[in-house]
Design a protein around this motif. Structure first.
Motif, PDB file in Angstrom:
ATOM      1  N   ALA A  46       0.850  -1.189   0.000  1.00 30.09           N
ATOM      2  CA  ALA A  46       0.000   0.000   0.000  1.00 30.09           C
ATOM      3  C   ALA A  46       0.885   1.238   0.000  1.00 30.09           C
ATOM      4  CB  ALA A  46      -0.905  -0.004   1.223  1.00 30.09           C
ATOM      5  N   GLY A  47       0.520   2.216  -0.782  1.00 34.70           N
ATOM      6  CA  GLY A  47       1.294   3.445  -0.879  1.00 34.70           C
ATOM      7  C   GLY A  47       1.827   3.653  -2.288  1.00 34.70           C
ATOM      8  N   MET A  94      -3.654   5.087 -10.082  1.00 32.71           N
ATOM      9  CA  MET A  94      -2.579   6.060 -10.275  1.00 32.71           C
ATOM     10  C   MET A  94      -3.147   7.450 -10.029  1.00 32.71           C
ATOM     11  SD  MET A  94      -0.426   4.808 -13.578  1.00 32.71           S
ATOM     12  CE  MET A  94      -1.615   3.875 -14.534  1.00 32.71           C
ATOM     13  N   ILE A  95      -2.394   8.243  -9.319  1.00 35.20           N
ATOM     14  CA  ILE A  95      -2.768   9.635  -9.122  1.00 35.20           C
ATOM     15  C   ILE A  95      -1.846  10.461  -9.997  1.00 35.20           C
ATOM     16  CG2 ILE A  95      -2.728  11.558  -7.489  1.00 35.20           C
ATOM     17  CD1 ILE A  95      -3.763   9.621  -5.387  1.00 35.20           C
ATOM     18  N   GLN A  96      -2.442  11.338 -10.790  1.00 30.23           N
ATOM     19  CA  GLN A  96      -1.639  12.192 -11.659  1.00 30.23           C
ATOM     20  C   GLN A  96      -1.985  13.646 -11.413  1.00 30.23           C
ATOM     21  OE1 GLN A  96      -2.753  10.866 -15.600  1.00 30.23           O
ATOM     22  NE2 GLN A  96      -4.418  12.321 -15.740  1.00 30.23           N
ATOM     23  N   VAL A 125       4.408  19.825  -6.832  1.00 27.55           N
ATOM     24  CA  VAL A 125       5.398  19.609  -5.771  1.00 27.55           C
ATOM     25  C   VAL A 125       4.719  19.503  -4.411  1.00 27.55           C
ATOM     26  CG1 VAL A 125       7.336  20.712  -4.564  1.00 27.55           C
ATOM     27  CG2 VAL A 125       7.325  20.614  -7.056  1.00 27.55           C
ATOM     28  N   ALA A 126       3.645  20.244  -4.194  1.00 26.25           N
ATOM     29  CA  ALA A 126       2.905  20.172  -2.931  1.00 26.25           C
ATOM     30  C   ALA A 126       2.058  18.900  -2.847  1.00 26.25           C
ATOM     31  CB  ALA A 126       2.015  21.398  -2.774  1.00 26.25           C
ATOM     32  N   GLY A 127       1.514  18.459  -3.966  1.00 25.63           N
ATOM     33  CA  GLY A 127       0.635  17.285  -3.966  1.00 25.63           C
ATOM     34  C   GLY A 127       1.367  15.971  -3.781  1.00 25.63           C
ATOM     35  N   ALA A 128       2.574  15.865  -4.336  1.00 26.36           N
ATOM     36  CA  ALA A 128       3.311  14.600  -4.282  1.00 26.36           C
ATOM     37  C   ALA A 128       3.579  14.120  -2.857  1.00 26.36           C
ATOM     38  CB  ALA A 128       4.603  14.712  -5.084  1.00 26.36           C
ATOM     39  N   PRO A 129       4.087  14.962  -1.949  1.00 24.12           N
ATOM     40  CA  PRO A 129       4.309  14.450  -0.590  1.00 24.12           C
ATOM     41  C   PRO A 129       3.004  14.123   0.147  1.00 24.12           C
ATOM     42  CG  PRO A 129       5.152  16.707  -0.790  1.00 24.12           C
ATOM     43  CD  PRO A 129       4.622  16.287  -2.123  1.00 24.12           C
ATOM     44  N   PHE A 130       1.924  14.797  -0.214  1.00 32.41           N
ATOM     45  CA  PHE A 130       0.629  14.472   0.389  1.00 32.41           C
ATOM     46  C   PHE A 130       0.230  13.050   0.002  1.00 32.41           C
ATOM     47  CE2 PHE A 130      -3.955  14.254   0.672  1.00 32.41           C
ATOM     48  CZ  PHE A 130      -4.193  14.820   1.923  1.00 32.41           C
ATOM     49  N   ARG A 132       2.317  10.636  -0.968  1.00 33.02           N
ATOM     50  CA  ARG A 132       3.264   9.726  -0.330  1.00 33.02           C
ATOM     51  C   ARG A 132       2.936   9.506   1.149  1.00 33.02           C
ATOM     52  NH1 ARG A 132       7.596   7.604  -2.438  1.00 33.02           N
ATOM     53  NH2 ARG A 132       8.302   8.285  -4.477  1.00 33.02           N
ATOM     54  N   ALA A 133       2.516  10.572   1.839  1.00 36.79           N
ATOM     55  CA  ALA A 133       2.201  10.466   3.260  1.00 36.79           C
ATOM     56  C   ALA A 133       0.891   9.721   3.495  1.00 36.79           C
ATOM     57  CB  ALA A 133       2.130  11.860   3.889  1.00 36.79           C
TER      58      ALA A 133
END
Length: 138
Positions: A46-47, A94-96, A125-130, A132-133
């Motif tokens: 998961a992730g 997939m999230i794009q 850039v702000a969405g990617a770590p969200f 991942r977290a």
């Protein structure tokens, strides 16, 4: 008023003129088993998956005849909705982030000049770590 379109009125069981009907092929239990077997891909968890695991997941989908949908996300709400749907359905997703979707995520009032794309870059850039977290929690 002259030239204005009449509102579309919904009548149960009838599709209004100018509206297309989408046909969905039946999803059998065998189809569900094939798609759910994606957890067998080595390293799949998961992730967010990347590299060889992501490639293995795509190869698995092709070999077993299922698609992995990509969803263009424009906010943390849409990201959460997609992650939750993937978990509930036990399917890979997939999230794009598109140029416009990323700009919306950052804030449509921010500059996004052609060739520079400040807001688009910031939103992605702000969405990617969200993702991942939050991804592993789903």
């Amino acid at each position: 008023s002259s030239g204005s379109a009449a509102p579309i009125r919904y009548v149960p069981g009838k599709i209004p003129a100018g509206v297309f009907k989408v046909s969905v092929m039946p999803f059998t239990m065998e189809d569900a088993k094939k798609a759910a077997s994606f957890w067998d891909v080595p390293g799949c968890k998961a992730g967010v998956v990347t590299g060889d695991v992501a490639w293995g997941l795509l190869q698995h989908a092709k070999a077993h005849g299922y698609a992995i949908p990509a969803f263009n996300c424009t906010s943390t709400s849409t990201i959460n909705s997609v992650l939750e749907a993937g978990k509930v359905l036990n399917r890979p997703i997939m999230i794009q982030f598109s140029e416009g979707g990323s700009a919306f995520m950052a804030g449509k009032s921010l500059p996004n000049e052609k060739g520079v794309l400040q807001a688009s870059t910031l939103g992605a850039v702000a969405g990617a770590p969200f993702v991942r977290a939050g991804g592993p929690a789903h």
